[in-house]
Design a protein around this motif. Sequence first.
Motif, PDB file in Angstrom:
ATOM      1  N   LEU A 130       0.806  -1.227   0.000  1.00 58.18           N
ATOM      2  CA  LEU A 130       0.000   0.000   0.000  1.00 58.18           C
ATOM      3  C   LEU A 130       0.836   1.272   0.000  1.00 58.18           C
ATOM      4  O   LEU A 130       0.462   2.250  -0.653  1.00 58.18           O
ATOM      5  N   ALA A 131       1.946   1.285   0.690  1.00 56.74           N
ATOM      6  CA  ALA A 131       2.782   2.495   0.731  1.00 56.74           C
ATOM      7  C   ALA A 131       3.284   2.830  -0.673  1.00 56.74           C
ATOM      8  O   ALA A 131       3.225   3.997  -1.095  1.00 56.74           O
ATOM      9  N   ALA A 132       3.735   1.835  -1.403  1.00 51.54           N
ATOM     10  CA  ALA A 132       4.208   2.066  -2.773  1.00 51.54           C
ATOM     11  C   ALA A 132       3.054   2.486  -3.676  1.00 51.54           C
ATOM     12  O   ALA A 132       3.211   3.333  -4.558  1.00 51.54           O
ATOM     13  N   TYR A 133       1.875   1.916  -3.440  1.00 53.27           N
ATOM     14  CA  TYR A 133       0.674   2.252  -4.208  1.00 53.27           C
ATOM     15  C   TYR A 133       0.334   3.730  -4.008  1.00 53.27           C
ATOM     16  O   TYR A 133       0.096   4.468  -4.963  1.00 53.27           O
ATOM     17  N   VAL A 134       0.335   4.171  -2.757  1.00 48.41           N
ATOM     18  CA  VAL A 134       0.032   5.569  -2.440  1.00 48.41           C
ATOM     19  C   VAL A 134       1.111   6.490  -2.998  1.00 48.41           C
ATOM     20  O   VAL A 134       0.807   7.542  -3.563  1.00 48.41           O
ATOM     21  N   ASP A 135       2.364   6.097  -2.846  1.00 48.12           N
ATOM     22  CA  ASP A 135       3.456   6.907  -3.384  1.00 48.12           C
ATOM     23  C   ASP A 135       3.307   7.110  -4.885  1.00 48.12           C
ATOM     24  O   ASP A 135       3.535   8.214  -5.393  1.00 48.12           O
ATOM     25  N   ALA A 136       2.913   6.064  -5.599  1.00 49.19           N
ATOM     26  CA  ALA A 136       2.719   6.176  -7.045  1.00 49.19           C
ATOM     27  C   ALA A 136       1.601   7.159  -7.360  1.00 49.19           C
ATOM     28  O   ALA A 136       1.736   8.004  -8.246  1.00 49.19           O
ATOM     29  N   GLU A 137       0.498   7.062  -6.630  1.00 51.62           N
ATOM     30  CA  GLU A 137      -0.615   7.983  -6.860  1.00 51.62           C
ATOM     31  C   GLU A 137      -0.207   9.427  -6.566  1.00 51.62           C
ATOM     32  O   GLU A 137      -0.536  10.326  -7.319  1.00 51.62           O
ATOM     33  N   LEU A 138       0.526   9.628  -5.481  1.00 56.94           N
ATOM     34  CA  LEU A 138       0.969  10.979  -5.124  1.00 56.94           C
ATOM     35  C   LEU A 138       1.952  11.547  -6.142  1.00 56.94           C
ATOM     36  O   LEU A 138       2.027  12.755  -6.322  1.00 56.94           O
ATOM     37  N   ALA A 139       2.667  10.661  -6.827  1.00 58.66           N
ATOM     38  CA  ALA A 139       3.625  11.086  -7.847  1.00 58.66           C
ATOM     39  C   ALA A 139       2.944  11.305  -9.201  1.00 58.66           C
ATOM     40  O   ALA A 139       3.604  11.616 -10.184  1.00 58.66           O
ATOM     41  N   GLY A 140       1.619  11.144  -9.238  1.00 51.90           N
ATOM     42  CA  GLY A 140       0.879  11.370 -10.474  1.00 51.90           C
ATOM     43  C   GLY A 140       0.876  10.180 -11.413  1.00 51.90           C
ATOM     44  O   GLY A 140       0.470  10.293 -12.562  1.00 51.90           O
ATOM     45  N   GLN A 141       1.314   9.034 -10.927  1.00 52.93           N
ATOM     46  CA  GLN A 141       1.310   7.824 -11.740  1.00 52.93           C
ATOM     47  C   GLN A 141      -0.009   7.090 -11.545  1.00 52.93           C
ATOM     48  O   GLN A 141      -0.725   7.321 -10.575  1.00 52.93           O
ATOM     49  N   THR A 142      -0.315   6.217 -12.468  1.00 53.14           N
ATOM     50  CA  THR A 142      -1.528   5.411 -12.359  1.00 53.14           C
ATOM     51  C   THR A 142      -1.209   4.162 -11.547  1.00 53.14           C
ATOM     52  O   THR A 142      -0.683   3.180 -12.085  1.00 53.14           O
ATOM     53  N   ALA A 143      -1.498   4.212 -10.255  1.00 49.56           N
ATOM     54  CA  ALA A 143      -1.167   3.110  -9.359  1.00 49.56           C
ATOM     55  C   ALA A 143      -1.832   1.811  -9.793  1.00 49.56           C
ATOM     56  O   ALA A 143      -1.240   0.743  -9.681  1.00 49.56           O
ATOM     57  N   ALA A 144      -3.047   1.901 -10.314  1.00 52.52           N
ATOM     58  CA  ALA A 144      -3.757   0.699 -10.736  1.00 52.52           C
ATOM     59  C   ALA A 144      -3.010  -0.028 -11.850  1.00 52.52           C
ATOM     60  O   ALA A 144      -3.033  -1.256 -11.918  1.00 52.52           O
ATOM     61  N   CYS A 192     -12.099  -5.834  -1.160  1.00 49.39           N
ATOM     62  CA  CYS A 192     -11.759  -5.973   0.251  1.00 49.39           C
ATOM     63  C   CYS A 192     -11.923  -4.665   1.014  1.00 49.39           C
ATOM     64  O   CYS A 192     -11.113  -3.740   0.879  1.00 49.39           O
ATOM     65  N   ALA A 193     -12.949  -4.608   1.822  1.00 47.40           N
ATOM     66  CA  ALA A 193     -13.229  -3.398   2.608  1.00 47.40           C
ATOM     67  C   ALA A 193     -12.128  -3.118   3.626  1.00 47.40           C
ATOM     68  O   ALA A 193     -11.788  -1.962   3.861  1.00 47.40           O
ATOM     69  N   ALA A 194     -11.557  -4.159   4.220  1.00 43.77           N
ATOM     70  CA  ALA A 194     -10.509  -3.961   5.222  1.00 43.77           C
ATOM     71  C   ALA A 194      -9.273  -3.293   4.607  1.00 43.77           C
ATOM     72  O   ALA A 194      -8.677  -2.394   5.214  1.00 43.77           O
ATOM     73  N   CYS A 195      -8.917  -3.709   3.423  1.00 44.82           N
ATOM     74  CA  CYS A 195      -7.742  -3.112   2.767  1.00 44.82           C
ATOM     75  C   CYS A 195      -8.056  -1.703   2.255  1.00 44.82           C
ATOM     76  O   CYS A 195      -7.188  -0.831   2.273  1.00 44.82           O
ATOM     77  N   ARG A 196      -9.295  -1.471   1.820  1.00 48.90           N
ATOM     78  CA  ARG A 196      -9.678  -0.111   1.436  1.00 48.90           C
ATOM     79  C   ARG A 196      -9.596   0.815   2.643  1.00 48.90           C
ATOM     80  O   ARG A 196      -9.154   1.952   2.543  1.00 48.90           O
ATOM     81  N   LEU A 197      -9.989   0.322   3.795  1.00 43.96           N
ATOM     82  CA  LEU A 197      -9.900   1.104   5.014  1.00 43.96           C
ATOM     83  C   LEU A 197      -8.445   1.383   5.366  1.00 43.96           C
ATOM     84  O   LEU A 197      -8.098   2.504   5.749  1.00 43.96           O
ATOM     85  N   ALA A 198      -7.584   0.390   5.215  1.00 42.48           N
ATOM     86  CA  ALA A 198      -6.155   0.586   5.467  1.00 42.48           C
ATOM     87  C   ALA A 198      -5.585   1.619   4.496  1.00 42.48           C
ATOM     88  O   ALA A 198      -4.754   2.438   4.882  1.00 42.48           O
ATOM     89  N   LEU A 199      -6.038   1.603   3.262  1.00 39.28           N
ATOM     90  CA  LEU A 199      -5.586   2.580   2.276  1.00 39.28           C
ATOM     91  C   LEU A 199      -6.030   3.985   2.672  1.00 39.28           C
ATOM     92  O   LEU A 199      -5.272   4.937   2.561  1.00 39.28           O
ATOM     93  N   ALA A 200      -7.231   4.099   3.204  1.00 37.29           N
ATOM     94  CA  ALA A 200      -7.757   5.406   3.610  1.00 37.29           C
ATOM     95  C   ALA A 200      -7.002   5.974   4.807  1.00 37.29           C
ATOM     96  O   ALA A 200      -6.913   7.190   4.967  1.00 37.29           O
ATOM     97  N   ASP A 201      -6.455   5.090   5.636  1.00 31.26           N
ATOM     98  CA  ASP A 201      -5.691   5.535   6.812  1.00 31.26           C
ATOM     99  C   ASP A 201      -4.396   6.107   6.331  1.00 31.26           C
ATOM    100  O   ASP A 201      -3.818   6.990   6.674  1.00 31.26           O
TER     101      ASP A 201
END
Length: 64
Positions: A28-42, A55-64
């Motif tokens: 998730l940290a790398a996923y968020v870093d990619a999004e913040l860098a303007g890259q398409t994390a998906a 997965c709701a639990a992982c979406r919640l972790a992403l939101a944190d």
Amino acid sequence: MSKTRAILAAVFDEAPLAEPCQACQAGLAAYVDAELAGQTAASLFPAISEHLVTCAACRLALAD
């Protein structure tokens, strides 16, 4: 699951994460870093992106 995580789960009475969730949350940290860098994390992390859809639990972790 690491030995440390198992001990913490036992102490805090948390259910251990399922293996797909462990893999997702580990990235998730790398996923968020990619999004913040303007890259398409998906596109960079398709397995994480697909897991977050279901997965709701992982979406919640992403939101944190």
